[in-house]
Design an enzyme around this catalytic site. Structure first.
Site, PDB file in Angstrom:
ATOM      1  CB  VAL A  62       2.824   0.603 -15.081  1.00  0.00           C
ATOM      2  CG1 VAL A  62       1.459   0.795 -15.569  1.00  0.00           C
ATOM      3  CG2 VAL A  62       3.482   1.670 -14.632  1.00  0.00           C
ATOM      4  N   GLY A 115      -0.754  -3.565 -17.415  1.00  0.00           N
ATOM      5  CA  GLY A 115      -1.401  -2.822 -18.458  1.00  0.00           C
ATOM      6  C   GLY A 115      -0.912  -1.477 -18.828  1.00  0.00           C
ATOM      7  CB  ALA A 159       3.152 -10.758 -17.367  1.00  0.00           C
ATOM      8  CB  VAL A 215      -2.290  -8.830 -13.644  1.00  0.00           C
ATOM      9  CG1 VAL A 215      -1.385  -8.047 -14.128  1.00  0.00           C
ATOM     10  CG2 VAL A 215      -3.699  -8.750 -14.172  1.00  0.00           C
ATOM     11  CB  SER A 218     -14.086   2.112 -11.667  1.00  0.00           C
ATOM     12  OG  SER A 218     -15.179   2.633 -12.362  1.00  0.00           O
ATOM     13  CE1 TYR A 234     -13.774  -2.259 -14.999  1.00  0.00           C
ATOM     14  CE2 TYR A 234     -15.267  -0.319 -14.256  1.00  0.00           C
ATOM     15  CZ  TYR A 234     -14.142  -0.744 -14.615  1.00  0.00           C
ATOM     16  OH  TYR A 234     -13.290   0.242 -15.007  1.00  0.00           O
ATOM     17  CB  ALA A 237     -18.358  -7.548  -7.905  1.00  0.00           C
ATOM     18  CB  ILE A 272     -10.385   8.072 -18.458  1.00  0.00           C
ATOM     19  CG1 ILE A 272     -10.675   8.398 -16.733  1.00  0.00           C
ATOM     20  CG2 ILE A 272      -9.115   8.877 -18.569  1.00  0.00           C
ATOM     21  CD1 ILE A 272     -10.907   9.609 -16.125  1.00  0.00           C
ATOM     22  CB  THR A 330      -8.504   4.912 -21.842  1.00  0.00           C
ATOM     23  OG1 THR A 330      -9.783   3.989 -21.538  1.00  0.00           O
ATOM     24  CG2 THR A 330      -8.271   5.709 -21.101  1.00  0.00           C
TER      25      THR A 330
HETATM   26  P1  NAP Z   1      -7.280   0.098 -21.618  1.00  0.00           P
HETATM   27  O1  NAP Z   1      -7.262   1.285 -22.571  1.00  0.00           O
HETATM   28  O2  NAP Z   1      -8.223  -1.024 -21.920  1.00  0.00           O
HETATM   29  O3  NAP Z   1      -5.809  -0.712 -21.087  1.00  0.00           O
HETATM   30  C1  NAP Z   1      -5.728  -1.712 -20.260  1.00  0.00           C
HETATM   31  C2  NAP Z   1      -4.319  -2.468 -20.865  1.00  0.00           C
HETATM   32  O4  NAP Z   1      -4.333  -3.492 -19.768  1.00  0.00           O
HETATM   33  C3  NAP Z   1      -4.877  -2.835 -22.095  1.00  0.00           C
HETATM   34  O5  NAP Z   1      -3.737  -2.720 -23.016  1.00  0.00           O
HETATM   35  C4  NAP Z   1      -5.218  -4.275 -21.806  1.00  0.00           C
HETATM   36  O6  NAP Z   1      -4.735  -5.190 -22.787  1.00  0.00           O
HETATM   37  C5  NAP Z   1      -4.290  -4.483 -20.595  1.00  0.00           C
HETATM   38  N1  NAP Z   1      -4.690  -6.057 -19.890  1.00  0.00           N
HETATM   39  C6  NAP Z   1      -5.912  -6.481 -19.955  1.00  0.00           C
HETATM   40  N2  NAP Z   1      -5.951  -7.472 -19.414  1.00  0.00           N
HETATM   41  C7  NAP Z   1      -4.808  -7.612 -18.839  1.00  0.00           C
HETATM   42  C8  NAP Z   1      -4.113  -8.903 -18.004  1.00  0.00           C
HETATM   43  N3  NAP Z   1      -4.750  -9.839 -17.748  1.00  0.00           N
HETATM   44  N4  NAP Z   1      -3.155  -8.670 -17.726  1.00  0.00           N
HETATM   45  C9  NAP Z   1      -2.203  -7.506 -18.191  1.00  0.00           C
HETATM   46  N5  NAP Z   1      -2.722  -6.518 -18.704  1.00  0.00           N
HETATM   47  C10 NAP Z   1      -4.059  -6.584 -19.116  1.00  0.00           C
HETATM   48  O7  NAP Z   1      -7.907   0.432 -20.082  1.00  0.00           O
HETATM   49  P2  NAP Z   1      -8.164   2.032 -19.281  1.00  0.00           P
HETATM   50  O8  NAP Z   1      -9.150   2.544 -19.598  1.00  0.00           O
HETATM   51  O9  NAP Z   1      -6.563   2.809 -19.416  1.00  0.00           O
HETATM   52  O10 NAP Z   1      -7.997   1.542 -17.840  1.00  0.00           O
HETATM   53  C11 NAP Z   1      -7.067   1.339 -16.959  1.00  0.00           C
HETATM   54  C12 NAP Z   1      -7.532   0.926 -15.541  1.00  0.00           C
HETATM   55  O11 NAP Z   1      -8.525   1.714 -15.166  1.00  0.00           O
HETATM   56  C13 NAP Z   1      -8.468  -0.390 -15.523  1.00  0.00           C
HETATM   57  O12 NAP Z   1      -8.228  -0.985 -14.459  1.00  0.00           O
HETATM   58  C14 NAP Z   1      -9.831   0.220 -15.537  1.00  0.00           C
HETATM   59  O13 NAP Z   1     -10.656  -0.615 -15.236  1.00  0.00           O
HETATM   60  C15 NAP Z   1      -9.844   1.515 -14.757  1.00  0.00           C
HETATM   61  N6  NAP Z   1     -10.658   2.392 -15.103  1.00  0.00           N
HETATM   62  C16 NAP Z   1     -10.817   3.003 -16.270  1.00  0.00           C
HETATM   63  C17 NAP Z   1     -11.919   3.967 -16.622  1.00  0.00           C
HETATM   64  C18 NAP Z   1     -12.153   4.684 -17.899  1.00  0.00           C
HETATM   65  O14 NAP Z   1     -12.748   5.660 -18.116  1.00  0.00           O
HETATM   66  N7  NAP Z   1     -11.020   4.193 -18.955  1.00  0.00           N
HETATM   67  C19 NAP Z   1     -12.552   4.537 -15.656  1.00  0.00           C
HETATM   68  C20 NAP Z   1     -12.632   3.976 -14.269  1.00  0.00           C
HETATM   69  C21 NAP Z   1     -11.592   2.973 -13.994  1.00  0.00           C
HETATM   70  P3  NAP Z   1      -6.030  -5.438 -24.090  1.00  0.00           P
HETATM   71  O15 NAP Z   1      -6.227  -4.101 -24.690  1.00  0.00           O
HETATM   72  O16 NAP Z   1      -5.461  -6.431 -24.998  1.00  0.00           O
HETATM   73  O17 NAP Z   1      -7.068  -5.906 -23.200  1.00  0.00           O
END
Ligand code: NAP
Length: 250
Positions: A10, A12, A56, A58, A148, A160, A162, A193, A195
């Site tokens: 997994v 992130g 790491a 990504v 998303s 985002y 794109a 969501i 988060t």
């Molecule tokens: P989040 O709470 O910000 O968690 C993402 C995690 O990934 C964070 O721990 C972040 O570290 C880490 N990360 C950032 N850049 C990274 C990299 N280059 N390599 C490895 N890890 C990295 O995000 P989330 O809301 O759970 O979202 C998870 C996924 O779902 C994302 O792809 C997001 O675009 C997508 N998504 C989210 C939502 C929403 O509403 N939350 C909706 C649609 C899609 P840092 O905290 O240090 O940045």
């Protein structure tokens, strides 16, 4: 694939949905390894769920190769990838300052940062995953890409949207290219969501985002996990997107 047979990476996994996926995979009996760029979040997920992970990024080729090497050493050949890591760097394409009249554009730095993590990152991880799966004739194998609802063209998210639209296009074509090797590829398009990513939105913007959602609330990470579980378990699912968005249309 039965979750008990899954050896999963997994990305992130230190925060938000990724952290939830790590927890649920471990609870379901899968072997899990994860990465993050945030050392505190990484340590907390390891401690809380008794799993292993590594720092790491990504978007960096060398980090991705090392992630897979370390994961294989820890939990064996990887047959499940959750391409979850993502970032936001929102901004309008151009914005006119009301008082000065100055027009400013979305910076190339913001564009590049989001494309690097949200599109190049999943590409690098998917290429590494597929290379190893094809080399070792490991099957079945399955990858899940986090897209998303914003892929439809959400306001203020040129970068985002794109990246997330590109990821869906690649999900479709990777599924076609890799089916012959027993590798399935699916995507999930969550709505808003609960988060840390969403917690960072200004309150007014969040209120505005939730108002048109038919179910009138944010989704929970566990509700996105249900879609991950479906994609992993359903052997007839590939090349498509599961939309989990409370009924919202942008
Ligand atoms: P989040 O709470 O910000 O968690 C993402 C995690 O990934 C964070 O721990 C972040 O570290 C880490 N990360 C950032 N850049 C990274 C990299 N280059 N390599 C490895 N890890 C990295 O995000 P989330 O809301 O759970 O979202 C998870 C996924 O779902 C994302 O792809 C997001 O675009 C997508 N998504 C989210 C939502 C929403 O509403 N939350 C909706 C649609 C899609 P840092 O905290 O240090 O940045």
């Amino acid at each position: 694939m039965d979750l008990k047979d899954s050896s999963a990476i997994v990305t992130g996994g230190g925060s938000g949905m990724g952290r939830c996926f790590v927890e649920q995979l471990a609870k379901a009996g899968a072997r899990v390894f994860f990465c993050d760029v945030n050392p505190e979040a990484l340590a907390a997920t390891c401690l809380d769920f008794g799993v292993q992970g590594t720092l790491a990024d990504v978007s960096k080729e060398e980090d991705v190769a090392r992630l897979f090497d370390e994961a294989e050493a820890a939990i064996g050949p990887i047959n499940t990838l959750v391409n979850n890591a993502g970032i936001l760097r929102d901004g309008l394409l151009v914005k006119k300052d009301r008082s000065t009249g100055e027009v400013r554009g979305l910076s190339k730095a913001k564009w590049d940062a989001v494309l690097a993590v949200n599109l190049t990152g999943p590409f690098l991880c998917m290429r590494e995953f597929a290379t190893r799966a094809v080399q070792t004739e490991l099957r079945p194998a399955v990858a899940v890409n986090m897209s998303s609802i914003s892929r439809a063209g959400n306001y203020g998210q040129s970068n985002y949207a794109a990246a997330k639209a590109g990821l869906v296009a690649d999900t479709v074509l990777w599924a076609k290219e890799l089916a012959r090797y027993g590798v399935r590829v699916g995507a999930i398009a969550p709505g808003f969501i609960a988060t840390p990513m969403v917690a960072g939105m200004p309150a007014a913007a969040l209120e505005q985002a939730i108002a048109p959602v038919p179910l009138k609330r944010l989704g929970q990470p566990e509700e996105i996990w249900q879609a991950i579980r479906f994609i992993v378990e359903c052997e007839y699912f590939t090349g498509r997107v599961v939309e989990v968005d409370g009924g919202l249309r942008l």
